[in-house]
Design a protein around this motif. Structure first.
Motif, PDB file in Angstrom:
ATOM      1  N   UNK A  93      42.634  36.872  48.287  1.00 29.11           N
ATOM      2  CA  UNK A  93      43.230  35.533  48.372  1.00 29.11           C
ATOM      3  C   UNK A  93      42.482  34.694  49.408  1.00 29.11           C
ATOM      4  N   UNK A  94      42.588  33.393  49.282  1.00 34.49           N
ATOM      5  CA  UNK A  94      42.019  32.462  50.250  1.00 34.49           C
ATOM      6  C   UNK A  94      43.138  31.980  51.166  1.00 34.49           C
ATOM      7  N   UNK A  95      42.904  32.092  52.463  1.00 31.62           N
ATOM      8  CA  UNK A  95      43.886  31.598  53.428  1.00 31.62           C
ATOM      9  C   UNK A  95      43.966  30.086  53.306  1.00 31.62           C
ATOM     10  N   UNK A  96      45.181  29.567  53.263  1.00 35.31           N
ATOM     11  CA  UNK A  96      45.404  28.130  53.218  1.00 35.31           C
ATOM     12  C   UNK A  96      46.004  27.679  54.548  1.00 35.31           C
ATOM     13  N   UNK A  97      47.183  28.195  54.862  1.00 30.58           N
ATOM     14  CA  UNK A  97      47.817  27.921  56.153  1.00 30.58           C
ATOM     15  C   UNK A  97      48.266  29.247  56.754  1.00 30.58           C
ATOM     16  N   UNK A  98      47.780  29.548  57.933  1.00 33.19           N
ATOM     17  CA  UNK A  98      48.133  30.795  58.618  1.00 33.19           C
ATOM     18  C   UNK A  98      49.646  30.863  58.827  1.00 33.19           C
ATOM     19  N   UNK A  99      50.207  32.076  58.869  1.00 31.77           N
ATOM     20  CA  UNK A  99      51.641  32.195  59.119  1.00 31.77           C
ATOM     21  C   UNK A  99      52.045  31.555  60.445  1.00 31.77           C
ATOM     22  N   UNK A 100      53.180  30.855  60.405  1.00 27.56           N
ATOM     23  CA  UNK A 100      53.734  30.254  61.617  1.00 27.56           C
ATOM     24  C   UNK A 100      55.243  30.119  61.448  1.00 27.56           C
ATOM     25  N   UNK A 101      55.929  30.013  62.562  1.00 31.07           N
ATOM     26  CA  UNK A 101      57.374  29.820  62.534  1.00 31.07           C
ATOM     27  C   UNK A 101      57.670  28.381  62.133  1.00 31.07           C
ATOM     28  N   UNK A 102      58.545  28.235  61.141  1.00 33.42           N
ATOM     29  CA  UNK A 102      58.950  26.919  60.656  1.00 33.42           C
ATOM     30  C   UNK A 102      60.455  26.954  60.450  1.00 33.42           C
ATOM     31  N   UNK A 103      61.180  26.318  61.339  1.00 32.96           N
ATOM     32  CA  UNK A 103      62.634  26.337  61.245  1.00 32.96           C
ATOM     33  C   UNK A 103      63.159  27.746  61.442  1.00 32.96           C
ATOM     34  N   UNK A 104      63.890  28.241  60.448  1.00 36.76           N
ATOM     35  CA  UNK A 104      64.462  29.586  60.557  1.00 36.76           C
ATOM     36  C   UNK A 104      63.654  30.630  59.781  1.00 36.76           C
ATOM     37  N   UNK A 105      62.415  30.271  59.382  1.00 38.76           N
ATOM     38  CA  UNK A 105      61.552  31.194  58.651  1.00 38.76           C
ATOM     39  C   UNK A 105      60.160  31.253  59.262  1.00 38.76           C
ATOM     40  N   UNK A 106      59.458  32.321  58.960  1.00 40.98           N
ATOM     41  CA  UNK A 106      58.030  32.422  59.238  1.00 40.98           C
ATOM     42  C   UNK A 106      57.348  32.294  57.886  1.00 40.98           C
ATOM     43  N   UNK A 107      56.348  31.383  57.793  1.00 44.01           N
ATOM     44  CA  UNK A 107      55.705  31.067  56.512  1.00 44.01           C
ATOM     45  C   UNK A 107      54.194  31.021  56.644  1.00 44.01           C
ATOM     46  N   UNK A 108      53.534  31.410  55.567  1.00 46.09           N
ATOM     47  CA  UNK A 108      52.092  31.246  55.435  1.00 46.09           C
ATOM     48  C   UNK A 108      51.772  30.887  53.994  1.00 46.09           C
ATOM     49  N   UNK A 109      50.663  30.171  53.790  1.00 47.94           N
ATOM     50  CA  UNK A 109      50.257  29.731  52.450  1.00 47.94           C
ATOM     51  C   UNK A 109      48.917  30.356  52.079  1.00 47.94           C
ATOM     52  N   UNK A 110      48.799  30.780  50.815  1.00 53.52           N
ATOM     53  CA  UNK A 110      47.585  31.393  50.277  1.00 53.52           C
ATOM     54  C   UNK A 110      47.258  30.779  48.926  1.00 53.52           C
ATOM     55  N   UNK A 111      46.009  30.927  48.516  1.00 56.25           N
ATOM     56  CA  UNK A 111      45.617  30.624  47.144  1.00 56.25           C
ATOM     57  C   UNK A 111      45.044  31.918  46.590  1.00 56.25           C
ATOM     58  N   UNK A 154      42.982  33.369  41.392  1.00 54.67           N
ATOM     59  CA  UNK A 154      43.109  32.740  40.083  1.00 54.67           C
ATOM     60  C   UNK A 154      43.551  31.286  40.201  1.00 54.67           C
ATOM     61  N   UNK A 155      43.607  30.784  41.451  1.00 50.59           N
ATOM     62  CA  UNK A 155      43.889  29.377  41.707  1.00 50.59           C
ATOM     63  C   UNK A 155      45.343  29.028  41.944  1.00 50.59           C
ATOM     64  N   UNK A 156      46.239  30.019  41.931  1.00 55.18           N
ATOM     65  CA  UNK A 156      47.660  29.749  42.148  1.00 55.18           C
ATOM     66  C   UNK A 156      47.986  29.788  43.640  1.00 55.18           C
ATOM     67  N   UNK A 157      48.791  28.820  44.088  1.00 53.12           N
ATOM     68  CA  UNK A 157      49.222  28.744  45.485  1.00 53.12           C
ATOM     69  C   UNK A 157      50.477  29.590  45.675  1.00 53.12           C
ATOM     70  N   UNK A 158      50.552  30.269  46.802  1.00 50.18           N
ATOM     71  CA  UNK A 158      51.696  31.108  47.154  1.00 50.18           C
ATOM     72  C   UNK A 158      52.155  30.735  48.550  1.00 50.18           C
ATOM     73  N   UNK A 159      53.466  30.619  48.739  1.00 51.94           N
ATOM     74  CA  UNK A 159      54.036  30.499  50.082  1.00 51.94           C
ATOM     75  C   UNK A 159      54.764  31.818  50.335  1.00 51.94           C
ATOM     76  N   UNK A 160      54.331  32.506  51.377  1.00 58.52           N
ATOM     77  CA  UNK A 160      54.905  33.793  51.770  1.00 58.52           C
ATOM     78  C   UNK A 160      55.839  33.518  52.933  1.00 58.52           C
ATOM     79  N   UNK A 161      57.075  33.994  52.881  1.00 60.34           N
ATOM     80  CA  UNK A 161      58.009  33.694  53.954  1.00 60.34           C
ATOM     81  C   UNK A 161      58.980  34.842  54.201  1.00 60.34           C
ATOM     82  N   UNK A 162      59.540  34.835  55.411  1.00 64.29           N
ATOM     83  CA  UNK A 162      60.612  35.765  55.758  1.00 64.29           C
ATOM     84  C   UNK A 162      61.465  35.098  56.839  1.00 64.29           C
ATOM     85  N   UNK A 163      62.754  35.449  56.878  1.00 62.79           N
ATOM     86  CA  UNK A 163      63.623  34.850  57.894  1.00 62.79           C
ATOM     87  C   UNK A 163      63.266  35.338  59.282  1.00 62.79           C
TER      88      UNK A 163
END
Length: 126
Positions: free
Chosen positions: A94-112, A115-124
């Motif tokens: 995968x290609x890193x889009x946005x490194x994981x970071x705390x956002x509100x009440x979740x930790x999130x990171x974005x990948x591509x 195959x070109x699909x964007x994914x947001x990975x998150x956990x509380x």
């Protein structure tokens, strides 16, 4: 009962199944339909959640991000450990889009994915 299942169109279905297994622990459920050397339908699960995919079939209006030049949607995936999943996905291709970071009440990171699909990975957050 209502359910919603992402159904992704990719440019290489076999490689996509391998990537989703390596990156996110996807398991193919055994449901696969192949036609003329391409995957018309494959069912996978990621931690029990369904994910469908197919190879491109322009005659049916199924276009992959590679062909249109960009993703048109994102897939949200809740995981136990965002950082570990992010690293595993990038290592798998995968290609890193946005490194994981705390956002509100979740930790999130974005990948591509490859195959070109964007994914947001998150956990509380605890």
């Amino acid at each position: 009962m209502t359910s919603l299942t992402p159904y992704l169109t990719v440019h290489d279905g076999r490689a996509a199944i391998e990537f989703y297994a390596a990156a996110f622990g996807a398991v193919e459920t055994g449901e696969r339909y192949e036609e003329g050397g391409r995957i018309g339908f494959a069912a996978l699960t990621i931690d029990g959640a369904p994910l469908y995919l197919s190879d491109e079939a322009h005659e049916y209006g199924a276009w992959a991000p590679r062909s249109v030049g960009h993703a048109t949607a994102a897939v949200a995936l809740d995981v136990a450990d965002v950082d570990a999943t992010y690293v595993r996905a990038v290592t798998a291709g995968a290609t890193a889009d946005r490194e994981p970071e705390d956002q509100g009440d979740e930790r999130r990171g974005w990948l591509v994915d490859p195959f070109g699909h964007r994914w947001v990975i998150s956990s509380p957050l605890p």
